[in-house]
Design an enzyme around this catalytic site. Structure first.
Site, PDB file in Angstrom:
ATOM      1  CG  ASP A   1      -9.005   1.647  -5.439  1.00 19.00           C
ATOM      2  OD1 ASP A   1     -10.239   1.616  -5.615  1.00 19.00           O
ATOM      3  OD2 ASP A   1      -8.235   0.794  -5.927  1.00 19.00           O
TER       4      ASP A   1
ATOM      5  CB  CYS B   1     -25.484   0.407 -13.587  1.00 14.41           C
ATOM      6  SG  CYS B   1     -24.264   1.714 -13.791  1.00 14.41           S
TER       7      CYS B   1
ATOM      8  CD  GLU C   1      -2.912  -1.035   0.011  1.00 17.01           C
ATOM      9  OE1 GLU C   1      -3.007   0.023  -0.632  1.00 17.01           O
ATOM     10  OE2 GLU C   1      -3.522  -2.067  -0.304  1.00 17.01           O
TER      11      GLU C   1
ATOM     12  CD  GLN D   1       0.095  10.581  -4.369  1.00 12.94           C
ATOM     13  OE1 GLN D   1      -0.222  10.915  -5.496  1.00 12.94           O
ATOM     14  NE2 GLN D   1      -0.454  11.103  -3.309  1.00 12.94           N
TER      15      GLN D   1
ATOM     16  CE1 TYR E   1      -7.431   2.508  -1.330  1.00  9.94           C
ATOM     17  CE2 TYR E   1      -5.153   1.962  -0.741  1.00  9.94           C
ATOM     18  CZ  TYR E   1      -6.276   1.764  -1.534  1.00  9.94           C
ATOM     19  OH  TYR E   1      -6.242   0.817  -2.525  1.00  9.94           O
TER      20      TYR E   1
END
Ligand code: SF4
Length: 336
Positions: A117, A187, A16, A21, A99
């Site tokens: 994410d 959806c 992680e 980034q 996160y």
């Protein structure tokens, strides 16, 4: 992805931190190298800073690496080598945000903490036709609340992995596979025939431009380098003698000679070589760099006042540099 299905907190944490980034395809080889070089928290905690930064070279955001080392040392030497088992305690560790804390909590300790994410934002935004942008504080809060409601409380790790994978492989950013999607009938974005409008984007990144001139001072076979400190980019990596200017510089031999004579008392007779400019895009900055070789005949006293060291070719190969300098070194004859 080698970390998939992993429940060892050290490896989940490592993956992680590396993937913050960083794209998965770029981060995978770094993860593998880190796990091979430092198979457990103690080996990482005991490693020399320089060795870890060298392995990190090219990943950018070097504060991540610094925080990673601080956390490794805290866990190894002050917490018996064990990661905390609660979300709140995980959050207290350096470099760990919601996160990463959620990922460790759900994958390793089966705690119902949603991992959100870019893939998850996209899936939720489309399925629930959310008009709020995840780029805003209000929008983010909304997504976090919804994700917390939706998570499977019995199998949070599996749920988190599944929704991320679904976003990465089915509900993809540009070409989602709506024709074969199980959410086709419900959806919101698909029913509205407006899939690509979700998630709503607000912010466009504006990049700050910076102009670096690197003077490569040679004394025989050795070159002068300095460590980057402070809170700027590339912390703890090395670089040549830097002159940053507020605008692009059109260096000529004459200008260079004047500059190094005036600023560093280097006599004008030295040999000079100007290399073509190079560019590196960072998330929030564009770095334009010019590399200028200066072949000294004797050590200028002014240069002794700067905290730096003189390295030969072999040492240059083993030192951690920012990507743009590493690229320059690999394309020049300096390392050949
Ligand atoms: Fe994503 Fe299309 Fe499935 Fe909706 S129908 S969840 S937009 S893949």
């Amino acid at each position: 992805m080698p970390w998939k299905g992993e429940a060892d907190p050290y490896k989940v944490w490592l993956s992680e931190i590396i993937l913050q980034q960083t794209r998965v395809d770029q981060g995978t080889s770094y993860y593998t190298n880190f796990v091979q070089t430092f198979p457990h928290i103690y080996s990482l905690a005991k490693a020399k800073d320089e060795k870890v930064f060298k392995l990190w070279e090219g990943l950018g955001y070097y504060a991540r690496c610094k925080n990673m080392l601080a956390t490794a040392r805290f866990i190894a030497f002050e917490n018996d080598g064990k990661f905390p088992e609660s979300y709140e305690e995980l959050l207290k560790l350096k470099g760990i945000g919601p996160y990463t804390a959620s990922a460790i909590a759900s994958f390793c300790y089966n705690l119902p903490k949603p991992v959100i994410d870019g893939n998850v934002y996209r899936v939720l935004a489309r399925v629930f036709k959310i008009k709020k942008s995840p780029d805003t504080t209000e929008g983010k809060k909304y997504f976090v609340g919804l994700a917390a409601e939706l998570i499977d409380k019995k199998r949070p790790g599996m749920y988190n992995q599944a929704i991320m994978d679904f976003g990465a492989t089915v509900c993809k950013p540009a070409l989602p596979l709506c024709d074969s999607c199980i959410f086709q009938k419900t959806c919101g974005a698909f029913l509205e025939k407006n899939v690509l409008a979700f998630p709503v984007k607000l912010k466009r990144i504006t990049r700050r431009e910076r102009w670096f001139t690197y003077f490569i001072f040679y004394m025989g076979e050795k070159v002068f380098i300095q460590k980057r400190t402070g809170s700027d980019i590339w912390q703890n990596l090395y670089e040549f003698f830097l002159k940053e200017t507020g605008k692009p510089m059109k260096w000529t031999e004459q200008k260079i000679r004047k500059y190094i004579d005036r600023e560093l008392s280097i006599p004008e007779k030295v040999e000079i070589c100007i290399h073509p400019p190079m560019k590196q895009m960072l998330t929030h900055q564009v770095i334009h760099a010019v590399f200028i070789e200066v072949h000294l005949k004797k050590m200028p006293t002014m240069l002794l006042q700067f905290d730096g060291k003189w390295l030969n070719k072999k040492q240059l190969r083993e030192t951690g540099f920012p990507v743009i300098i590493r690229r320059f070194l690999e394309n020049s004859i300096m390392l050949s």
